[in-house]
Design a protein around this motif. Structure first.
Motif, short mmCIF file in Angstrom:
data_model
loop_
_atom_site.label_atom_id
_atom_site.label_comp_id
_atom_site.label_asym_id
_atom_site.label_seq_id
_atom_site.Cartn_x
_atom_site.Cartn_y
_atom_site.Cartn_z
N PHE A 40 0.63 -1.22 0.07
CA PHE A 40 0.02 -0.23 -0.15
C PHE A 40 0.90 1.25 0.23
N ASP A 41 0.08 2.73 -0.24
CA ASP A 41 1.33 3.31 -0.63
C ASP A 41 1.11 4.30 0.28
N VAL A 42 0.93 3.57 1.99
CA VAL A 42 0.68 4.54 2.96
C VAL A 42 1.83 3.52 3.68
N PRO A 43 2.70 4.26 4.57
CA PRO A 43 3.92 3.08 6.07
C PRO A 43 2.38 2.06 6.25
N ILE A 350 12.08 3.51 12.98
CA ILE A 350 11.01 3.38 12.12
C ILE A 350 10.78 4.77 12.17
N LEU A 351 11.38 5.77 13.06
CA LEU A 351 10.57 7.05 12.16
C LEU A 351 11.58 7.44 11.11
N SER A 352 12.73 6.53 10.10
CA SER A 352 13.29 7.25 9.48
C SER A 352 12.66 7.04 7.84
N GLN A 355 8.43 8.51 7.59
CA GLN A 355 9.35 10.01 7.13
C GLN A 355 9.73 9.04 5.08
N LYS A 356 10.24 8.61 5.34
CA LYS A 356 10.82 8.31 3.86
C LYS A 356 9.49 8.03 3.05
N SER A 361 5.94 12.77 1.70
CA SER A 361 7.21 12.49 0.37
C SER A 361 6.79 11.70 -1.10
N THR A 362 5.99 10.92 -0.80
CA THR A 362 6.05 10.49 -2.18
C THR A 362 5.54 11.39 -3.06
#
Length: 403
Positions: A40-43, A350-352, A355-356, A361-362
């Motif tokens: 999926f596009d979402v993390p 996790i944060l990296s 964020q990416k 970001s997308t």
């Protein structure tokens, strides 16, 4: 010591072989792409295990919530085990434990600004969270207890392993507690050995690290339980564990899979503990209420009752508890603590990732691509700049986060 709560029923091993054959075929179908995993596009961060019973999933999901919710719009998607409803449900102010399950209800009451949803079909649940009006701005989804739900391909797959029930010593169901072969750990990006004793020696960490036999792309962490102040279930009073008197007697009520570490952790505060153990997700009935009332009444004074946050969600609305019990019952909040000074490293991973891979970001990458194409239209035709597509054919292979 590690693995000290494992019991193997040797006579059931032939049935474990048959069970393992079925699970192995299923995993092979996913590995070959015959059964499809979706990205999926979402993390998406999955937290789960491959054993029956608790390995500390809820405290670890809550850790991630605390880490992320001040920076991102966080949603938690769970199956909602033993709820009395079906389909997709987004928790709101009217939701009850019966509607969404005890663990999602616990998180819903603690984190009001986090979307808590339940759906057995995790793909459908993610689609609803990312498309429905109330939650379409979700930045990151935490999948609770979804390690074996392979129809979803998470960006980070976290496998929890109970220190007292290490998968390397366990056997498949029904002889042991494994829901799939220990080789299933290879799908994990992060492996966490949970419920470790706080006084674990450095040599033990090294032995465990070798025994887990992880690949270079996998990271290994160790966590222990950390307890907060006791909160009265039926009033607003609080008390610290250090306030427990040496002569005080405790009735410890647990309906969780592995209460042994909690019992050990409470021993330094009180030696007079009477454990009352129920099965995981146990629904208390009138017989249980009578047992609680009578057991507590027979205990010496001073006395109090301690229970878990999960059990409190099932006890708070039950009828028949005596007034003495109601006035004496406290919940014990539990969190996890990353050991070996590895918390900063774990948090950064996790944060990296979030964020990416966030929507912002997308969108920025897409905007930059369009600007580049506008400046160099001929170049873009010959060498098109193309964002990674989570639905590409290569997505059929498990995506690993390389650290």
């Amino acid at each position: 010591m590690e693995g000290d709560f494992i019991k193997i029923n040797e006579w059931l091993l032939p049935f474990s072989w048959l069970y393992g054959l079925g699970v192995g075929i299923r995993n092979t179908l996913f590995d070959l792409g015959i059964l499809k995993s979706r990205s999926f596009d979402v993390p998406v961060i999955s937290v789960g295990n491959i054993t029956v019973g608790g390995s500390g999933k809820t405290p670890h999901v809550e850790y991630l919530i605390r880490l992320l919710h001040n920076k991102y719009r966080v949603a938690v998607l769970s199956r909602g085990y033993k709820r009395k409803t079906k389909g997709y449900i987004l928790a709101d102010e009217n939701s009850t434990m019966s509607d969404i399950g005890d663990e999602p209800y616990q998180m819903h009451t603690k984190f009001k600004n986090v979307s808590i949803a339940v759906d057995r079909n995790r793909c459908n649940g993610i689609e609803r969270l990312t498309n429905d009006e109330p939650t379409k701005d979700t930045d990151v989804i935490l999948l609770d207890d979804a390690y074996q739900h392979r129809y979803v391909k998470p960006g980070i797959n976290i496998l929890l392993v109970d220190y007292h029930r290490l998968i390397i010593y366990d056997k498949l169901l029904p002889a042991g507690r494994l829901r799939e072969s220990k080789e299933g750990k290879t799908r994990a990006d992060i492996v966490i050995v949970t419920k470790c004793p706080k006084d674990l020696k450095p040599m033990s960490f090294r032995v465990l690290s070798r025994a887990m036999d992880l690949f270079p792309y996998q990271q290994l962490y160790f966590t222990c339980l950390k307890y907060g102040d006791l909160h009265a279930l039926f009033n607003n009073s609080k008390r610290s564990l250090t306030d427990i008197k040496p002569n005080e007697h405790i009735l410890l009520i647990t309906g969780i899979a592995s209460p042994e570490q909690m019992l050990e952790d409470l021993n330094p505060y009180c030696k007079n503990i009477t454990p009352m153990k129920f099965r995981d997700h146990h629904q208390f009935n009138m017989d249980d209420v009578e047992k609680i009332n009578s057991t507590f009444a027979m205990m010496q004074t001073p006395r109090l009752i301690i229970t878990t946050e999960k059990d409190a969600t099932r006890l708070e609305n039950i009828e028949g508890l005596s007034e003495e019990v109601k006035n004496s019952i406290y919940t014990l909040p539990v969190e996890v603590q990353v050991m070996l000074d590895q918390q900063e490293k774990f948090d950064e991973v996790i944060l990296s990732y979030v964020q990416k891979n966030s929507k912002n970001s997308t969108l920025t990458k897409e905007k930059n691509r369009k600007i580049q194409e506008a400046k160099n239209p001929s170049d873009s035709k010959e060498k098109p700049i193309r964002l990674p597509d989570n639905n590409d054919s290569q997505a059929s292979k498990p995506m690993k986060i390389r650290f």
